[in-house]
Motif scaffolding. Structure first.
Motif, PDB file in Angstrom:
ATOM      1  N   TRP A 137       0.837  -1.209   0.000  1.00  0.00           N
ATOM      2  CA  TRP A 137       0.000   0.000   0.000  1.00  0.00           C
ATOM      3  C   TRP A 137       0.867   1.252   0.000  1.00  0.00           C
ATOM      4  O   TRP A 137       0.615   2.192  -0.747  1.00  0.00           O
TER       5      TRP A 137
ATOM      6  N   ALA B 255      -6.186   1.138  -5.650  1.00  0.00           N
ATOM      7  CA  ALA B 255      -6.597   0.127  -4.684  1.00  0.00           C
ATOM      8  C   ALA B 255      -6.699  -1.252  -5.333  1.00  0.00           C
ATOM      9  O   ALA B 255      -6.265  -2.259  -4.750  1.00  0.00           O
TER      10      ALA B 255
ATOM     11  N   ALA C  46      -3.160  -2.610  -6.012  1.00  0.00           N
ATOM     12  CA  ALA C  46      -2.526  -3.044  -4.765  1.00  0.00           C
ATOM     13  C   ALA C  46      -3.091  -4.386  -4.307  1.00  0.00           C
ATOM     14  O   ALA C  46      -2.335  -5.286  -3.900  1.00  0.00           O
TER      15      ALA C  46
ATOM     16  N   VAL D 112      -4.760   0.362   5.005  1.00  0.00           N
ATOM     17  CA  VAL D 112      -5.826   0.769   4.094  1.00  0.00           C
ATOM     18  C   VAL D 112      -6.108   2.277   4.161  1.00  0.00           C
ATOM     19  O   VAL D 112      -6.761   2.843   3.271  1.00  0.00           O
TER      20      VAL D 112
END
Length: 270
Positions: A60, A125, A128, A149
């Motif tokens: 992330w 997102a 990832a 997150v």
């Protein structure tokens, strides 16, 4: 709102540079990460690119850091071009003549930027998650996958930060080449020089890290950046903003950029 978004989409969808920038973002965001497969930092390195770049939760942060450079160049450039092209092609004048208010024109840009930033964030997102899942070496735990997150909303805010700054520069300058030069010169050189000179020779305080583009940049710093604060403890101040400091200050700057841009448009000659 949807009407304004549709009008802006019709303007941009056939614009060749819009397509090039969109493709560049889609291709390079995941592709740059795979450069890590070729990196070997040797024993004693603070991180292992072949592992940290591709596994949860560190993916992330690393993909977000790569995305920070892409959003700076791709989305920031797009925001500048969205405005300067309107002046160059005199489409802003046409819009006003056929009945669109300046406020509606500005709203169309703002809504379009918000949607583009959202798409960029969703794509980040998805990349990832897919890359991280495909590189799991052991049991996959929900808590590990989503430990970092918080990068997702920060990525959206970062995208909006660079785009709102680009929008403001475009409205202030109008000329595409000059506007892009100022966007790059301020972001990459001028603010950095002012910040470092003031931080080490004048003010000597963390407050200089709250300058606009640095605050936006610190929304997605390199995951190894925390070493900077450790190495500079003897200075008596931090170089890197905390996530919450970056979020709050960036939100304020985005609001300021949009406010100033709207005011400038209201007073602009067409």
């Amino acid at each position: 709102m949807f009407h304004l978004l549709k009008l802006e989409w019709l303007k941009q969808k056939d614009y060749i540079l819009f397509k090039i920038l969109a493709i560049a973002y889609l291709v390079f965001l995941p592709a740059v990460l795979f450069v890590g497969k070729k990196m070997d930092l040797g024993p004693g390195a603070p991180f292992n690119p072949k592992v940290d770049f591709f596994q949860f939760p560190s993916i992330w942060g690393w993909l977000g850091y790569i995305g920070s450079w892409l959003t700076f160049f791709v989305l920031g450039f797009l925001a500048v071009l969205m405005v300067t092209n309107e002046f160059s092609n005199r489409t802003l004048r046409q819009n006003i003549i056929v009945g669109m208010s300046r406020s509606d024109f500005f709203k169309s840009k703002m809504i379009f930027m918000t949607v583009i930033a959202a798409f960029a964030t969703v794509y980040y997102a998805i990349c990832a998650l897919i890359i991280g899942i495909l590189n799991v070496n052991d049991t996959l735990y929900f808590s590990t996958v989503f430990k970092e997150v918080g990068m997702i909303p920060r990525f959206w805010l970062m995208s909006m930060g660079y785009m709102s700054f680009g929008l403001l520069i475009g409205l202030l300058v109008r000329k595409t080449g000059i506007a892009l030069f100022i966007y790059l010169a301020y972001s990459l050189a001028l603010e950095t020089i002012i910040r470092w000179l003031a931080m080490f020779y004048l003010i000597k305080s963390t407050v200089m890290s709250f300058m606009p583009l640095n605050a936006i940049e610190d929304l997605a710093p390199a995951p190894t950046s925390f070493f900077i604060n450790e190495f500079t403890k003897h200075l008596g101040f931090r170089i890197l903003l905390t996530p919450w400091e970056a979020v709050i200050s960036s939100s304020v700057y985005i609001g300021l950029f949009l406010y100033l841009g709207h005011k400038k448009l209201q007073k602009s000659d067409l």
